[in-house]
Scaffold this motif. Structure first.
Motif, mmCIF file in Angstrom:
data_model
loop_
_atom_site.group_PDB
_atom_site.id
_atom_site.type_symbol
_atom_site.label_atom_id
_atom_site.label_comp_id
_atom_site.label_asym_id
_atom_site.label_seq_id
_atom_site.Cartn_x
_atom_site.Cartn_y
_atom_site.Cartn_z
ATOM 1 N N GLU A 1 -2.981 -6.875 10.797
ATOM 2 C CA GLU A 1 -3.228 -8.350 11.701
ATOM 3 C C GLU A 1 -4.415 -9.394 11.602
ATOM 4 O OE1 GLU A 1 -3.562 -7.745 16.602
ATOM 5 O OE2 GLU A 1 -4.484 -6.116 15.210
ATOM 6 N N SER B 1 0.186 -1.230 0.361
ATOM 7 C CA SER B 1 -0.065 0.280 -0.219
ATOM 8 C C SER B 1 0.952 1.091 -0.238
ATOM 9 C CB SER B 1 -1.168 0.009 0.831
ATOM 10 O OG SER B 1 -1.735 -1.256 1.550
ATOM 11 N N ASP C 1 -0.515 3.006 6.982
ATOM 12 C CA ASP C 1 -0.463 3.723 8.299
ATOM 13 C C ASP C 1 -1.812 2.176 9.173
ATOM 14 O OD1 ASP C 1 -3.085 2.580 7.342
ATOM 15 O OD2 ASP C 1 -3.347 5.057 6.437
ATOM 16 N N ALA C 2 -1.568 2.552 10.310
ATOM 17 C CA ALA C 2 -2.708 2.329 11.504
ATOM 18 C C ALA C 2 -3.805 1.136 10.630
ATOM 19 C CB ALA C 2 -2.489 3.132 12.612
ATOM 20 N N GLU C 3 -4.160 1.948 9.982
ATOM 21 C CA GLU C 3 -5.711 1.023 9.334
ATOM 22 C C GLU C 3 -4.794 -0.315 8.786
ATOM 23 O OE1 GLU C 3 -9.448 2.105 6.786
ATOM 24 O OE2 GLU C 3 -8.374 4.131 7.481
ATOM 25 N N VAL C 4 -3.888 -0.229 7.713
ATOM 26 C CA VAL C 4 -3.725 -0.808 7.515
ATOM 27 C C VAL C 4 -2.990 -2.506 7.862
ATOM 28 C CG1 VAL C 4 -1.496 -2.128 5.888
ATOM 29 C CG2 VAL C 4 -3.254 0.874 5.243
ATOM 30 N N TRP C 5 -1.939 -2.177 8.442
ATOM 31 C CA TRP C 5 -1.593 -2.748 9.969
ATOM 32 C C TRP C 5 -2.363 -3.097 10.708
ATOM 33 C CZ3 TRP C 5 2.831 -4.324 9.141
ATOM 34 C CH2 TRP C 5 3.929 -3.394 8.835
ATOM 35 N N GLU C 6 -3.847 -2.734 10.862
ATOM 36 C CA GLU C 6 -5.402 -3.262 11.365
ATOM 37 C C GLU C 6 -5.599 -4.570 10.405
ATOM 38 O OE1 GLU C 6 -7.800 -0.440 12.548
ATOM 39 O OE2 GLU C 6 -6.674 -0.160 14.248
ATOM 40 N N GLU C 7 -5.829 -4.211 9.340
ATOM 41 C CA GLU C 7 -5.981 -4.947 8.234
ATOM 42 C C GLU C 7 -5.187 -6.327 7.637
ATOM 43 O OE1 GLU C 7 -7.352 -3.678 4.611
ATOM 44 O OE2 GLU C 7 -7.291 -1.743 4.588
#
Length: 399
Positions: A137, A125, A129-135
């Motif tokens: 995970e 990507s 960012d934090a949102e991508v790392w959550e995805e």
């Protein structure tokens, strides 16, 4: 009046003539030689098709003992065996087990494309960012990697990406490959026990119902024979009538002997006898199939412990392979935990790995038991059980 009387007289004469003629015809039809219907002395008769059983036909009954093979049949060359007869007796020579996973990698890649390609897509990507790392995970947890290994992998990826400062697809792919490889641990000994030189190796195969355990035992025999090992299989699943027959079919195909016992008999006795026969015959490996059992059934699990103890009166058990259906995901971990407590599992066989996108189960089950995945099932064919290769597995995940 005279005319009427004449007509009546003529009619009476005609009726009388017809009656007399009919009687003569009937008598002539019955006037036959009794020898034609009387059975001749000394011969057993049987009525033919459509005959009245009270009047046997002049055809002697033939018993099988009275039928002689003619000289022409005796001198005739035997017919060549049919293809089905050849298939029944011909012993197959399986292909070498080395490199099997490489040949079957395409199946694994297709079923795990969501896992591997999904991770690469997220890592590539424009902004991690934090949102991508959550995805990322969520993707790892959805692949049954487990909470601990997921956090460990994410931390390693973050550090590598931050230090390198490289966000190219090539770098991301190489980084993910190396991180996954380290997570699966290529240093684990994944070799299945072979002949010990002075005695046969003993492999005990265990698992719950429905994992394809007996089929796995048959395929394992093919793997061992492909590696130049001689094999005896013990049909210690005595509670399922078809299990011994199923194992016998596998054994016949590759020339492996099968030791069987009576249906419903003591499985420990069958296993003990198989070990004794294997030792006397000086084979390389003895593989013991056991009945599938629910890990929650204490009595059955105790019986499994008994089988192992009885075998050890004759020989050490070199390998305990636990068969797990890869599609069961986290439930397979609960099974693995209980089996390991009872019989000290030394290796995992993951079946149906080609039918799930949850490749993370490989890592999760290794972490749960501290033992390696040694074999994986990648199809329903007889040679679709492959020795597990970490590099080939990771390549398949991210290809």
């Amino acid at each position: 009046m005279d005319s009427l009387l004449i007509i009546l007289i003529i009619s009476g004469i005609l009726i009388l003539g017809l009656a007399v003629g009919g009687s003569i015809a009937v008598l002539r039809s019955r006037d036959v030689d009794e020898d034609q219907i009387r059975p001749r002395p000394g011969i057993d008769y049987a009525p033919g098709v459509g005959d009245d059983s009270s009047v046997p036909r002049d055809t002697p009954r033939k018993n099988i003992e009275s039928i002689e093979v003619g000289a022409a049949l005796q001198d005739r060359e035997p017919l060549p065996p049919t293809e089905s007869e050849l298939a029944q007796w011909e012993v197959e020579i399986p292909e070498p087990s080395s490199g099997r996973m490489s040949r079957l990698r395409a199946r694994l890649a297709r079923s795990n494309s969501v896992f591997g390609k999904g991770l690469l897509s997220l890592l590539s990507s424009s902004s991690l960012d934090a949102e991508v790392w959550e995805e990322i995970e969520a993707t790892l947890l959805g692949a049954d990697l487990g909470v601990g290994p997921t956090q460990e992998l994410m931390e390693e990826l973050k550090v590598r990406i931050t230090v390198a400062g490289d966000s190219s697809p090539e770098f991301m792919r190489a980084t993910l490959k190396e991180a996954l490889t380290n997570l699966i641990d290529p240093t684990m000994n994944r070799e299945v026990a072979h002949g010990q030189g002075d005695r046969p190796a003993v492999i005990l195969v265990v698992g719950v119902n429905g994992t394809g355990k007996t089929t796995t035992v048959g395929k394992l025999a093919r793997v061992l024979i492909a590696d130049q090992q001689t094999v005896v299989m013990a049909a210690a699943d005595t509670f399922r009538a078809a299990a011994a027959d199923q194992l016998q079919t596998w054994g016949d195909r590759v020339g492996a002997a099968v030791v069987r016992g009576p249906e419903g008999g003591d499985p420990a006795s069958v296993a003990f006898e198989a070990v004794q026969i294997g030792q006397d015959s000086e084979v390389d490996v003895i593989v013991v199939d056991t009945a599938g059992r629910l890990h929650t059934k204490t009595g059955l699990m105790d019986e499994l412990g008994k089988i192992k103890r009885v075998i050890e009166k004759r020989s050490p058990v070199d390998e305990v392979l636990l068969v797990i259906d890869a599609t069961t995901g986290q439930n397979g971990l609960a099974q693995a935990r209980v089996f390991s407590e009872v019989v000290d599992v030394t290796g995992i066989v993951l079946t149906k790995l080609d039918g799930t996108a949850k490749g993370g189960i490989v890592v999760a089950v290794q972490r749960e038991l501290g033992v390696p995945v040694k074999l994986v099932g990648l199809g329903e064919g007889p040679d679709d059980l492959a020795p597990f290769d970490v590099n080939e597995f990771v390549e398949a995940l991210i290809s």
